[in-house]
Design an enzyme around this catalytic site. Sequence first.
Site, PDB file in Angstrom:
ATOM      1  N   ASP A 276      24.227  20.595  61.062  1.00  0.00           N
ATOM      2  CA  ASP A 276      23.638  21.191  62.270  1.00  0.00           C
ATOM      3  C   ASP A 276      24.491  22.319  62.851  1.00  0.00           C
ATOM      4  OD1 ASP A 276      21.572  19.327  62.044  1.00  0.00           O
ATOM      5  OD2 ASP A 276      22.683  17.854  63.233  1.00  0.00           O
TER       6      ASP A 276
ATOM      7  N   LYS B 214      22.948  26.553  60.012  1.00  0.00           N
ATOM      8  CA  LYS B 214      22.780  27.123  58.666  1.00  0.00           C
ATOM      9  C   LYS B 214      21.440  27.838  58.532  1.00  0.00           C
ATOM     10  CE  LYS B 214      23.411  22.976  57.035  1.00  0.00           C
ATOM     11  NZ  LYS B 214      23.889  22.299  58.242  1.00  0.00           N
TER      12      LYS B 214
ATOM     13  N   ASN C  27      16.349  14.939  54.925  1.00  0.00           N
ATOM     14  CA  ASN C  27      17.313  14.546  55.968  1.00  0.00           C
ATOM     15  C   ASN C  27      17.785  15.794  56.723  1.00  0.00           C
ATOM     16  OD1 ASN C  27      18.619  15.455  53.656  1.00  0.00           O
ATOM     17  ND2 ASN C  27      20.310  13.994  53.760  1.00  0.00           N
TER      18      ASN C  27
ATOM     19  N   GLY D 281      17.535  19.327  58.762  1.00  0.00           N
ATOM     20  CA  GLY D 281      16.617  19.922  59.741  1.00  0.00           C
ATOM     21  C   GLY D 281      17.185  21.268  60.122  1.00  0.00           C
ATOM     22  N   HIS D 282      16.524  22.315  59.698  1.00  0.00           N
ATOM     23  CA  HIS D 282      17.022  23.677  59.934  1.00  0.00           C
ATOM     24  C   HIS D 282      16.042  24.406  60.849  1.00  0.00           C
ATOM     25  CE1 HIS D 282      19.273  23.340  55.820  1.00  0.00           C
ATOM     26  NE2 HIS D 282      19.686  22.461  56.718  1.00  0.00           N
TER      27      HIS D 282
ATOM     28  N   GLN E 283      23.395  19.682  55.317  1.00  0.00           N
ATOM     29  CA  GLN E 283      24.493  18.867  55.842  1.00  0.00           C
ATOM     30  C   GLN E 283      25.791  19.704  55.973  1.00  0.00           C
ATOM     31  OE1 GLN E 283      22.591  17.142  52.963  1.00  0.00           O
ATOM     32  NE2 GLN E 283      21.210  16.832  54.653  1.00  0.00           N
TER      33      GLN E 283
ATOM     34  N   THR F   2      15.481  13.407  63.521  1.00  0.00           N
ATOM     35  CA  THR F   2      15.264  12.088  64.119  1.00  0.00           C
ATOM     36  C   THR F   2      15.186  12.136  65.644  1.00  0.00           C
ATOM     37  OG1 THR F   2      17.648  11.770  64.134  1.00  0.00           O
ATOM     38  CG2 THR F   2      16.452  10.880  62.239  1.00  0.00           C
TER      39      THR F   2
ATOM     40  N   ASP G 119      28.000  30.937  72.614  1.00  0.00           N
ATOM     41  CA  ASP G 119      27.424  31.044  73.964  1.00  0.00           C
ATOM     42  C   ASP G 119      27.380  29.712  74.711  1.00  0.00           C
ATOM     43  OD1 ASP G 119      25.470  30.671  71.750  1.00  0.00           O
ATOM     44  OD2 ASP G 119      24.059  30.321  73.382  1.00  0.00           O
TER      45      ASP G 119
HETATM   46  P1  GDP Z   1      21.352  23.531  60.668  1.00  0.00           P
HETATM   47  O1  GDP Z   1      20.965  22.145  60.319  1.00  0.00           O
HETATM   48  O2  GDP Z   1      22.761  23.852  60.287  1.00  0.00           O
HETATM   49  O3  GDP Z   1      20.380  24.575  60.191  1.00  0.00           O
HETATM   50  O4  GDP Z   1      21.332  23.594  62.263  1.00  0.00           O
HETATM   51  P2  GDP Z   1      20.150  23.034  63.197  1.00  0.00           P
HETATM   52  O5  GDP Z   1      19.009  23.981  63.116  1.00  0.00           O
HETATM   53  O6  GDP Z   1      19.912  21.602  62.944  1.00  0.00           O
HETATM   54  O7  GDP Z   1      20.873  23.081  64.621  1.00  0.00           O
HETATM   55  C1  GDP Z   1      21.304  24.263  65.183  1.00  0.00           C
HETATM   56  C2  GDP Z   1      20.543  24.475  66.518  1.00  0.00           C
HETATM   57  O8  GDP Z   1      21.201  25.455  67.272  1.00  0.00           O
HETATM   58  C3  GDP Z   1      19.127  25.001  66.326  1.00  0.00           C
HETATM   59  O9  GDP Z   1      18.325  24.492  67.345  1.00  0.00           O
HETATM   60  C4  GDP Z   1      19.272  26.506  66.440  1.00  0.00           C
HETATM   61  O10 GDP Z   1      18.091  27.129  66.920  1.00  0.00           O
HETATM   62  C5  GDP Z   1      20.361  26.602  67.456  1.00  0.00           C
HETATM   63  N1  GDP Z   1      21.278  27.748  67.292  1.00  0.00           N
HETATM   64  C6  GDP Z   1      21.710  28.333  66.142  1.00  0.00           C
HETATM   65  N2  GDP Z   1      22.629  29.283  66.424  1.00  0.00           N
HETATM   66  C7  GDP Z   1      22.781  29.297  67.763  1.00  0.00           C
HETATM   67  C8  GDP Z   1      23.609  30.028  68.652  1.00  0.00           C
HETATM   68  O11 GDP Z   1      24.424  30.861  68.268  1.00  0.00           O
HETATM   69  N3  GDP Z   1      23.505  29.738  69.990  1.00  0.00           N
HETATM   70  C9  GDP Z   1      22.641  28.799  70.466  1.00  0.00           C
HETATM   71  N4  GDP Z   1      22.622  28.586  71.767  1.00  0.00           N
HETATM   72  N5  GDP Z   1      21.840  28.093  69.649  1.00  0.00           N
HETATM   73  C10 GDP Z   1      21.921  28.326  68.321  1.00  0.00           C
HETATM   74  P1  IMO Z   2      21.439  19.501  58.313  1.00  0.00           P
HETATM   75  O1  IMO Z   2      21.109  20.161  56.996  1.00  0.00           O
HETATM   76  C1  IMO Z   2      23.455  16.327  60.491  1.00  0.00           C
HETATM   77  C2  IMO Z   2      23.741  12.433  58.523  1.00  0.00           C
HETATM   78  C3  IMO Z   2      22.953  11.275  59.109  1.00  0.00           C
HETATM   79  C4  IMO Z   2      23.880  10.124  58.767  1.00  0.00           C
HETATM   80  C5  IMO Z   2      24.412  10.518  57.384  1.00  0.00           C
HETATM   81  C6  IMO Z   2      23.703   9.878  56.226  1.00  0.00           C
HETATM   82  O2  IMO Z   2      20.371  19.631  59.322  1.00  0.00           O
HETATM   83  O3  IMO Z   2      22.778  19.944  58.794  1.00  0.00           O
HETATM   84  P2  IMO Z   2      21.304  10.247  55.112  1.00  0.00           P
HETATM   85  O4  IMO Z   2      19.938  10.120  55.698  1.00  0.00           O
HETATM   86  O5  IMO Z   2      21.617  11.599  54.566  1.00  0.00           O
HETATM   87  O6  IMO Z   2      21.646   9.164  54.145  1.00  0.00           O
HETATM   88  O7  IMO Z   2      22.290  10.007  56.381  1.00  0.00           O
HETATM   89  O8  IMO Z   2      24.284  11.928  57.308  1.00  0.00           O
HETATM   90  N1  IMO Z   2      22.952  13.625  58.185  1.00  0.00           N
HETATM   91  C7  IMO Z   2      22.980  14.768  58.891  1.00  0.00           C
HETATM   92  N2  IMO Z   2      23.625  15.072  60.040  1.00  0.00           N
HETATM   93  N3  IMO Z   2      22.746  17.274  59.850  1.00  0.00           N
HETATM   94  C8  IMO Z   2      22.111  16.995  58.688  1.00  0.00           C
HETATM   95  O9  IMO Z   2      21.478  17.939  57.961  1.00  0.00           O
HETATM   96  C9  IMO Z   2      22.187  15.672  58.181  1.00  0.00           C
HETATM   97  N4  IMO Z   2      21.678  15.051  57.090  1.00  0.00           N
HETATM   98  C10 IMO Z   2      22.164  13.815  57.107  1.00  0.00           C
HETATM   99  O10 IMO Z   2      22.779  11.410  60.495  1.00  0.00           O
HETATM  100  O11 IMO Z   2      24.970  10.105  59.642  1.00  0.00           O
HETATM  101 MG    MG Z   3      20.149  20.437  61.163  1.00  0.00          MG
END
Ligand code: GDP
Ligand code: IMO
Ligand code: MG
Length: 430
Positions: free
Chosen positions: A13, A16, A38, A40-41, A224, A301, A333
């Site tokens: 998270d 990416k 698993n 979530g982007h 991840q 989740t 930010d």
């Molecule tokens: P990923 O799993 O690595 O793709 O990251 P996620 O999408 O799960 O979580 C990142 C969250 O932060 C998302 O809701 C993005 O929209 C948000 N986000 C990404 N870059 C920035 C940033 O520079 N500032 C803020 N405030 N939000 C961001």
């Molecule tokens: P992105 O790509 C954050 C975590 C789960 C749990 C552990 C194992 O959005 O960064 P699993 O279902 O993979 O067997 O769970 O890994 N986990 C993540 N945490 N971002 C993710 O993906 C994750 N994918 C799995 O919360 O702790």
């Molecule tokens: Mg994510």
Amino acid sequence: MTNVAVIGSQWGDEGKGKVVDWLSERAHVVVRFQGGHNAGHTLVVDGVTYKLSLLPSGIVREGKLSLIGNGVVIDPAALLSEIAAVGKLGVSVTPDNLRIAENCPLILPVHRKVDQMAEAIRGKGKIGTTGRGIGPAYEDKVARRAIRVCDLADEMLLRSKIETLLVYHNALLKAANAEPMTVDEILAPLLAVAPKILSFAMPVWLLLDSLRREGKRILFEGAQGIMLDVDHGTYPYVTSSNTLAGAATVGSGMGLSGIGYVLGITKAYTTRVGSGPFPTELTDDIGAKIGKIGNEFGTVTGRARRCGWFDAVLVRQAVKIAGIHGIALTKLDVLDGFDSLKICIGYRHDGKLYDYLPASMKIQAEVEPIYEEMPGWPESTHGKRSWVDLPAQAIKYIRRIEELIECQVALLSTGPKREDTILVRDPFVD
Ligand code: GDP
Ligand code: IMO
Ligand code: MG
């Protein structure tokens, strides 16, 4: 020309998806190589929010090819519902813009059941998985009983493979006093989706080879983060795949020489979702404030993410293990307006100092972070699109992070929108 692998350097998270979307403007192809739904982007493009789990983040751009490599575990129903969901947002997904590897292992309903059962058995020691069957599907792959995309083409073979698979899983389910599954419970839904899934299937490794020969620019999108890597992460509180850049070659079938630059996505603080050690975790008001401003709720989740200070020790470890060339520092930010900020620069345990996180789960759970404190900045960095607009103190924070993690910032992200991005050093031409 350099192909780039984008990976998370913390516990996932890190942003990416946003960075891959931004970089994909200048790439021809985006490839997922590990993990499954698993992940979530989240991407925010022209006021529309896209939440992607299995689809590569290049899918939202017209004219880009998205590939799902063999290292990804695919839940066919989840893939089709994601395709339908982005379709409602105007993104058409067809074999013209999506291809999936014929050798991808499938996630089946029995994997989800076993995942949830295993978590219940672990009780207090549960991993906090996403409950989507990721771990059991990878276990089946390594145990050589997985059902793969190509198996969908042959009903007889499929049935016999499911029979073999269920001998194993039903024994487990019965031992845990859970209801066993029937062959038809698995087979019927697979047959229903087989033609659609097969329309996307092909030898992705072969396609990648020709794209590379044509000089196409390829972007690899990790899921991840390094601390969730099954070998190098905070085991056993990890996912079941390798999340390092090296997994991009294994999980796509593209040779090692095909990737020239590894971009580590790094949040300006730390978050984790699920259980496991988190040395810099803040369980106080400051942690809650970071979570609120950063909107730290899981895409998959909906769970609240645990928040804490930036851990330079962990990120330096990730930089070394994954061979990260440069980082994209995201969510700077979110730290606007804090009086002071802490950065973890080492750990203390049992009278000993550590400049890395040792492998022992007991020590990982017990280490005490050693902090350095810096003043924050009252100004807003939110949505800033140029380095010169950043407050001096924010630049000092970035520079200190670079020094501590022994790696430079290539990109800076100051907001969720695609345009809230500052390019410092171009990964494609590094
Ligand atoms: P990923 O799993 O690595 O793709 O990251 P996620 O999408 O799960 O979580 C990142 C969250 O932060 C998302 O809701 C993005 O929209 C948000 N986000 C990404 N870059 C920035 C940033 O520079 N500032 C803020 N405030 N939000 C961001
Ligand atoms: P992105 O790509 C954050 C975590 C789960 C749990 C552990 C194992 O959005 O960064 P699993 O279902 O993979 O067997 O769970 O890994 N986990 C993540 N945490 N971002 C993710 O993906 C994750 N994918 C799995 O919360 O702790
Ligand atoms: Mg994510």
